[in-house]
Design a protein around this motif. Structure first.
Motif, PDB file in Angstrom:
ATOM      1  N   GLY A  29       0.810  -1.215   0.000  1.00 12.84           N
ATOM      2  CA  GLY A  29       0.000   0.000   0.000  1.00 12.84           C
ATOM      3  C   GLY A  29       0.843   1.265   0.000  1.00 12.84           C
ATOM      4  N   VAL A  30       1.912   1.273   0.768  1.00 14.40           N
ATOM      5  CA  VAL A  30       2.798   2.433   0.813  1.00 14.40           C
ATOM      6  C   VAL A  30       3.469   2.630  -0.542  1.00 14.40           C
ATOM      7  N   VAL A  31       3.989   1.559  -1.121  1.00 15.76           N
ATOM      8  CA  VAL A  31       4.644   1.656  -2.430  1.00 15.76           C
ATOM      9  C   VAL A  31       3.638   2.130  -3.476  1.00 15.76           C
ATOM     10  N   ALA A  32       2.457   1.553  -3.480  1.00 13.86           N
ATOM     11  CA  ALA A  32       1.443   1.898  -4.483  1.00 13.86           C
ATOM     12  C   ALA A  32       0.966   3.336  -4.345  1.00 13.86           C
ATOM     13  N   SER A  33       0.901   3.856  -3.137  1.00 12.70           N
ATOM     14  CA  SER A  33       0.363   5.201  -2.936  1.00 12.70           C
ATOM     15  C   SER A  33       1.333   6.307  -3.335  1.00 12.70           C
ATOM     16  N   LYS A  34       2.574   5.970  -3.605  1.00 13.26           N
ATOM     17  CA  LYS A  34       3.579   6.994  -3.906  1.00 13.26           C
ATOM     18  C   LYS A  34       3.534   7.497  -5.335  1.00 13.26           C
ATOM     19  N   SER A  35       2.740   6.883  -6.198  1.00  9.38           N
ATOM     20  CA  SER A  35       2.682   7.289  -7.594  1.00  9.38           C
ATOM     21  C   SER A  35       1.247   7.637  -7.969  1.00  9.38           C
ATOM     22  N   GLU A  36       1.083   8.679  -8.753  1.00  9.47           N
ATOM     23  CA  GLU A  36      -0.250   9.073  -9.205  1.00  9.47           C
ATOM     24  C   GLU A  36      -0.953   7.946  -9.945  1.00  9.47           C
ATOM     25  N   VAL A  37      -0.217   7.223 -10.791  1.00 11.68           N
ATOM     26  CA  VAL A  37      -0.834   6.159 -11.589  1.00 11.68           C
ATOM     27  C   VAL A  37      -1.344   5.025 -10.709  1.00 11.68           C
TER      28      VAL A  37
ATOM     29  N   ALA B 155      -0.034   0.465 -14.144  1.00 11.56           N
ATOM     30  CA  ALA B 155      -0.054   0.639 -12.689  1.00 11.56           C
ATOM     31  C   ALA B 155       0.529  -0.588 -11.998  1.00 11.56           C
ATOM     32  N   PHE B 156       0.133  -1.776 -12.459  1.00 10.34           N
ATOM     33  CA  PHE B 156       0.688  -3.000 -11.880  1.00 10.34           C
ATOM     34  C   PHE B 156       2.195  -3.056 -12.107  1.00 10.34           C
ATOM     35  N   GLN B 157       2.623  -2.790 -13.332  1.00 10.79           N
ATOM     36  CA  GLN B 157       4.047  -2.839 -13.650  1.00 10.79           C
ATOM     37  C   GLN B 157       4.839  -1.830 -12.823  1.00 10.79           C
ATOM     38  N   SER B 158       4.304  -0.633 -12.670  1.00 11.68           N
ATOM     39  CA  SER B 158       5.057   0.402 -11.954  1.00 11.68           C
ATOM     40  C   SER B 158       5.287   0.025 -10.492  1.00 11.68           C
ATOM     41  N   VAL B 159       4.356  -0.704  -9.901  1.00 14.85           N
ATOM     42  CA  VAL B 159       4.547  -1.157  -8.528  1.00 14.85           C
ATOM     43  C   VAL B 159       5.429  -2.399  -8.499  1.00 14.85           C
ATOM     44  N   ALA B 160       5.041  -3.435  -9.225  1.00 16.25           N
ATOM     45  CA  ALA B 160       5.717  -4.737  -9.131  1.00 16.25           C
ATOM     46  C   ALA B 160       7.165  -4.702  -9.590  1.00 16.25           C
ATOM     47  N   GLN B 161       7.506  -3.783 -10.460  1.00 17.59           N
ATOM     48  CA  GLN B 161       8.870  -3.736 -10.975  1.00 17.59           C
ATOM     49  C   GLN B 161       9.694  -2.597 -10.386  1.00 17.59           C
ATOM     50  N   SER B 162       9.148  -1.926  -9.373  1.00 14.53           N
ATOM     51  CA  SER B 162       9.876  -0.805  -8.777  1.00 14.53           C
ATOM     52  C   SER B 162      10.900  -1.289  -7.754  1.00 14.53           C
ATOM     53  N   GLU B 163      11.955  -0.508  -7.611  1.00 11.99           N
ATOM     54  CA  GLU B 163      12.980  -0.822  -6.604  1.00 11.99           C
ATOM     55  C   GLU B 163      12.396  -0.739  -5.200  1.00 11.99           C
ATOM     56  N   GLU B 164      11.482   0.200  -4.998  1.00 12.63           N
ATOM     57  CA  GLU B 164      10.871   0.354  -3.678  1.00 12.63           C
ATOM     58  C   GLU B 164      10.058  -0.891  -3.304  1.00 12.63           C
ATOM     59  N   TYR B 165       9.316  -1.446  -4.272  1.00 13.77           N
ATOM     60  CA  TYR B 165       8.575  -2.687  -4.019  1.00 13.77           C
ATOM     61  C   TYR B 165       9.546  -3.802  -3.653  1.00 13.77           C
ATOM     62  N   GLN B 166      10.595  -3.939  -4.435  1.00 10.20           N
ATOM     63  CA  GLN B 166      11.561  -5.004  -4.192  1.00 10.20           C
ATOM     64  C   GLN B 166      12.257  -4.850  -2.842  1.00 10.20           C
TER      65      GLN B 166
END
Length: 143
Positions: free
Chosen positions: A62-70, A107-118
């Motif tokens: 949730g924290v990772v996902a909320s950091k991006s407008e998309v 939106a899924f890609q931006s979260v799942a492939q982000s360094e912050e998610y990892q």
């Protein structure tokens, strides 16, 4: 087949099949580890797999996902306990399922492939889950 890894090839394949700017649902089938399996470098944060997922992974996601407008419009639709598989392989037993709506595949890609998610969410997912299925679904028009 037992897996908890997100395969970039499968994410790319889904991105090719889901039309641009099309909302879709992600069905998550979850089998938890009896004891959370954190690596020595992350240390033990939660004792059971279910705790690691519900109290570690979901908030971190949730924290990772909320950091991006998309990604602000990612919506959990349902999380529930799986009672009994009616049809399916006997070795594919699931503890919980979650249904999440994404506004688009980007939106899924931006979260799942982000360094912050990892860095923040993935360690909890890997510690929590013994087995995982992610199934992308788009709504079909009724005939």
């Amino acid at each position: 087949m037992i897996t908890t890894e997100l395969d970039p090839k499968n994410i790319s394949a889904a991105a090719e099949k889901i039309p641009a700017n099309t909302p879709f649902l992600m069905l998550n089938l979850l089998r938890y580890r009896e004891h959370a399996a954190y690596s020595a470098s992350t240390g033990t944060k939660f004792s059971t797999g279910r705790e690691a997922y519900l109290q570690g992974y979901l908030p971190a996601f949730g924290v990772v996902a909320s950091k991006s407008e998309v990604t602000k419009s990612i919506k959990p639709i349902l999380i529930g306990s799986v009672i009994q598989s009616i049809v399916g392989p006997a070795d594919e037993q699931w503890d919980d399922m979650a249904l999440v709506q994404y506004p688009n595949v980007e939106a899924f890609q931006s979260v799942a492939q982000s360094e912050e998610y990892q860095r923040h969410a993935e360690p909890h997912r890997l510690a929590a889950l013994e087995n995982l299925r992610l199934i992308a679904i788009i709504q079909r028009d009724r005939p």
